[in-house]
Write an enzyme that holds these catalytic residues in place. Structure first.
Site, short mmCIF file in Angstrom:
data_model
loop_
_atom_site.label_atom_id
_atom_site.label_comp_id
_atom_site.label_asym_id
_atom_site.label_seq_id
_atom_site.Cartn_x
_atom_site.Cartn_y
_atom_site.Cartn_z
CE1 TYR A 144 -1.38 -60.86 18.98
CE2 TYR A 144 0.24 -59.89 17.49
CZ TYR A 144 -0.90 -59.77 18.25
OH TYR A 144 -1.58 -58.58 18.28
CE LYS A 148 -4.72 -59.63 16.19
NZ LYS A 148 -5.88 -59.47 17.13
N1 NAD Z 1 -0.93 -53.95 22.28
C1 NAD Z 1 -0.57 -53.72 21.01
O1 NAD Z 1 0.46 -53.09 20.72
C2 NAD Z 1 -1.46 -54.19 19.89
C3 NAD Z 1 -1.18 -53.77 18.60
C4 NAD Z 1 -1.99 -54.20 17.55
C5 NAD Z 1 -3.08 -55.01 17.80
N2 NAD Z 1 -3.35 -55.40 19.07
C6 NAD Z 1 -4.55 -56.22 19.30
O2 NAD Z 1 -5.39 -55.52 20.21
C7 NAD Z 1 -6.17 -56.43 20.98
C8 NAD Z 1 -6.08 -56.07 22.44
O3 NAD Z 1 -4.73 -56.17 22.86
P1 NAD Z 1 -4.28 -55.66 24.30
O4 NAD Z 1 -2.92 -55.09 24.11
O5 NAD Z 1 -5.35 -54.88 24.93
O6 NAD Z 1 -4.09 -57.07 25.04
P2 NAD Z 1 -4.55 -57.53 26.50
O7 NAD Z 1 -3.82 -58.79 26.78
O8 NAD Z 1 -4.41 -56.42 27.48
O9 NAD Z 1 -6.10 -57.83 26.32
C9 NAD Z 1 -6.60 -59.00 25.74
C10 NAD Z 1 -7.79 -59.49 26.54
O10 NAD Z 1 -8.28 -60.69 25.93
C11 NAD Z 1 -8.70 -61.57 26.95
N3 NAD Z 1 -8.72 -62.94 26.47
C12 NAD Z 1 -7.65 -63.69 26.10
N4 NAD Z 1 -8.05 -64.93 25.76
C13 NAD Z 1 -9.40 -64.96 25.91
C14 NAD Z 1 -10.39 -65.96 25.72
N5 NAD Z 1 -10.06 -67.20 25.34
N6 NAD Z 1 -11.69 -65.66 25.96
C15 NAD Z 1 -12.03 -64.41 26.39
N7 NAD Z 1 -11.13 -63.43 26.59
C16 NAD Z 1 -9.84 -63.69 26.36
C17 NAD Z 1 -7.67 -61.36 28.05
O11 NAD Z 1 -8.13 -61.82 29.30
C18 NAD Z 1 -7.45 -59.85 27.99
O12 NAD Z 1 -8.27 -59.18 28.91
C19 NAD Z 1 -5.65 -57.82 20.61
O13 NAD Z 1 -6.49 -58.40 19.66
C20 NAD Z 1 -4.28 -57.55 19.99
O14 NAD Z 1 -3.97 -58.54 19.05
C21 NAD Z 1 -2.58 -55.00 20.13
C1 LIG Z 2 13.98 -54.99 24.44
C2 LIG Z 2 13.88 -53.80 23.53
C3 LIG Z 2 14.70 -53.95 22.28
C4 LIG Z 2 12.49 -53.43 23.10
C5 LIG Z 2 11.47 -53.27 24.22
C6 LIG Z 2 10.13 -52.84 23.70
C7 LIG Z 2 9.34 -53.98 23.04
C8 LIG Z 2 8.87 -54.90 24.13
C9 LIG Z 2 8.19 -53.41 22.21
C10 LIG Z 2 8.67 -52.45 21.12
C11 LIG Z 2 7.73 -52.60 19.92
C12 LIG Z 2 6.60 -53.41 20.50
C13 LIG Z 2 5.59 -54.04 19.60
C14 LIG Z 2 4.90 -55.19 20.02
C15 LIG Z 2 5.28 -55.87 21.31
C16 LIG Z 2 6.17 -55.05 22.23
C17 LIG Z 2 7.29 -54.39 21.45
C18 LIG Z 2 8.13 -55.45 20.73
C19 LIG Z 2 3.87 -55.86 19.15
C20 LIG Z 2 4.59 -57.01 18.44
C21 LIG Z 2 2.72 -56.45 20.00
C22 LIG Z 2 1.65 -57.08 19.13
C23 LIG Z 2 1.09 -56.07 18.16
O1 LIG Z 2 0.09 -56.61 17.34
C24 LIG Z 2 2.21 -55.47 17.27
C25 LIG Z 2 1.57 -54.42 16.35
O2 LIG Z 2 1.28 -54.71 15.18
O3 LIG Z 2 1.32 -53.32 16.77
C26 LIG Z 2 3.27 -54.82 18.17
C27 LIG Z 2 4.40 -54.15 17.39
C28 LIG Z 2 5.26 -53.34 18.33
#
Ligand code: NAD
Ligand SMILES: CC(C)CCC[C@@H](C)[C@H]1CC[C@H]2C3=C(CC[C@]12C)[C@@]1(C)CC[C@H](O)[C@@H](C(=O)O)[C@@H]1CC3
Length: 345
Positions: A144, A148
């Site tokens: 992932y 990214k």
């Molecule tokens: N959740 C976090 O902690 C976190 C932290 C840093 C960055 N991000 C980034 O933020 C963005 C949103 O993450 P999120 O947590 O809302 O995830 P999410 O899974 O809730 O949302 C992602 C969306 O992308 C859509 N998608 C996936 N593949 C696709 C495709 N091939 N075509 C069209 N749509 C597609 C999914 O259906 C979904 O609705 C992502 O780019 C993720 O990398 C998330």
């Molecule tokens: C089982 C326990 C030890 C922990 C349970 C919580 C975890 C599932 C989350 C704690 C920090 C989270 C996190 C992400 C995923 C969910 C956790 C591991 C990311 C790796 C998701 C993808 C994002 O891009 C990352 C970011 O850069 O923000 C997230 C980092 C924190």
């Protein structure tokens, strides 16, 4: 002679708009008077003022029809990090992002805002107050993160003032809030299985968790500051709550808020990391015979046991960014939004 109308600056598209962050972004954009097209492989809700286009972002024709008359695109689609499916990440995050860029240019889109991740510089070891000039991770923690990195390079590299195509990347970290499908649900599931009794390491490691509305605010500020004369073109910005907190304090506040006990017993970081590595290796070797997914993956152990917090100074200076919701308020709203995840529910 027919003249091509310049798309309205209040007309935008959110790729990935059915997801957790995407939907919060769509709601805020509507509130601010934008008209929004959502492009996603699924439709998860309906809202007045939003046009849904269901499709895969690797399909340029499908994208082109969703981007008609759109001047601003937010790209926040990605497969879920937990899937660990290398081919899927490469197809969607790398090839798909190339397709998004081509479609934007062909459709005459002027601005592209990418949701990247602060993890693009994280290798599983401590980062304290990391700035955007840290080098990309040479050994990213998973596929992932690897994709990214490639995605961010593609989007920032496509910024071209002469051609009128401007790009910027937002790097949030640890997004949480109502409807998050990941952090809180995984945490509660782990607690319900009786596995949240332990603190990995000494519990002093500071980490950023970012309330979703602050992430949305950062995206909109970036879009509205993206102009040919602005210093933000082709740059990346950390967006966090700017309140780093010990990882286990954050987890404990959420758990206690939902009626579960906070973890209490300390385990040495290296021991847990070594065990997680062994379990992961076993799960890979046994994959053809039995499917099991360990809860404590090496990636989760690293995230739980190291420092990883980032400076938002550049966003403050260039975008006027300031979090709009404090960590305390964000945790309270989040806990309140999950009645079905409460202990005993
Ligand atoms: N959740 C976090 O902690 C976190 C932290 C840093 C960055 N991000 C980034 O933020 C963005 C949103 O993450 P999120 O947590 O809302 O995830 P999410 O899974 O809730 O949302 C992602 C969306 O992308 C859509 N998608 C996936 N593949 C696709 C495709 N091939 N075509 C069209 N749509 C597609 C999914 O259906 C979904 O609705 C992502 O780019 C993720 O990398 C998330
Ligand atoms: C089982 C326990 C030890 C922990 C349970 C919580 C975890 C599932 C989350 C704690 C920090 C989270 C996190 C992400 C995923 C969910 C956790 C591991 C990311 C790796 C998701 C993808 C994002 O891009 C990352 C970011 O850069 O923000 C997230 C980092 C924190």
């Amino acid at each position: 002679m027919a003249t091509r109308l310049r798309p309205s600056s209040k007309r935008c598209a959110v790729i990935g708009g059915s997801g957790f962050l995407g939907r919060h972004l769509v709601e805020k954009l509507l509130e601010r008077g934008y008209s929004v097209s959502v492009f996603d492989i699924r439709q998860s809700y309906e809202l007045p003022g939003v046009t849904f286009h269901q499709g895969d972002l690797c399909d340029k024709q499908a994208l082109l029809s969703a981007l008609q008359d759109v001047s601003l695109v937010f790209h926040c689609a990605s497969p879920a990090p937990g899937s660990d499916d290398r081919k899927l990440f490469e197809r969607v995050n790398v090839v798909g992002t190339q397709t998004v860029i081509q479609a934007c240019i062909e459709a005459g889109v002027q601005k592209l805002v990418l949701t990247s991740s602060a993890s693009v510089v994280y290798e599983g070891t401590d980062i304290k107050n990391g700035k955007e000039d840290l080098p990309y991770a040479k050994k990213p923690i998973d596929y992932y993160t690897q994709t990214k990195i490639e995605q961010e390079k593609l989007v920032l590299g496509a910024c071209n003032k002469q051609k009128g195509f401007l790009t910027v990347a937002i790097r949030p970290h640890g997004i949480f809030g109502p409807r998050d499908p990941q952090l809180v649900p995984i945490l509660v599931d782990t607690a319900r299985r009786g596995k949240m009794k332990f603190i990995i390491g000494n519990g002093a490691n500071l980490v950023d968790f970012t309330y979703v509305e602050n992430v949305v605010h950062g995206h909109i500020l970036a879009a509205e500051h993206l102009r040919p004369d602005s210093p933000i073109c082709g740059k990346a910005y950390h967006i966090t709550n700017d309140e780093p907190i010990p990882f286990w304090d954050f987890m404990s506040e959420v758990l206690v808020g939902l009626g579960y006990a906070a973890p209490r017993f300390h385990l040495p970081y290296r021991l847990v990391y070594g065990l997680a590595l062994l379990l992961w290796l076993l799960s890979v070797l046994l994959r053809p015979f039995v499917a099991f997914k360990p809860t404590f993956t090496p990636m989760r152990v690293a995230l739980a046991g190291t420092f990883h917090y980032y400076s938002c100074q550049r966003a403050k200076e260039h975008l006027g960014y300031k979090p709009v919701v404090s960590l305390k308020e964000g945790i309270a709203c989040t806990v309140q939004s999950y009645p079905h995840l409460k202990s005993g529910a």
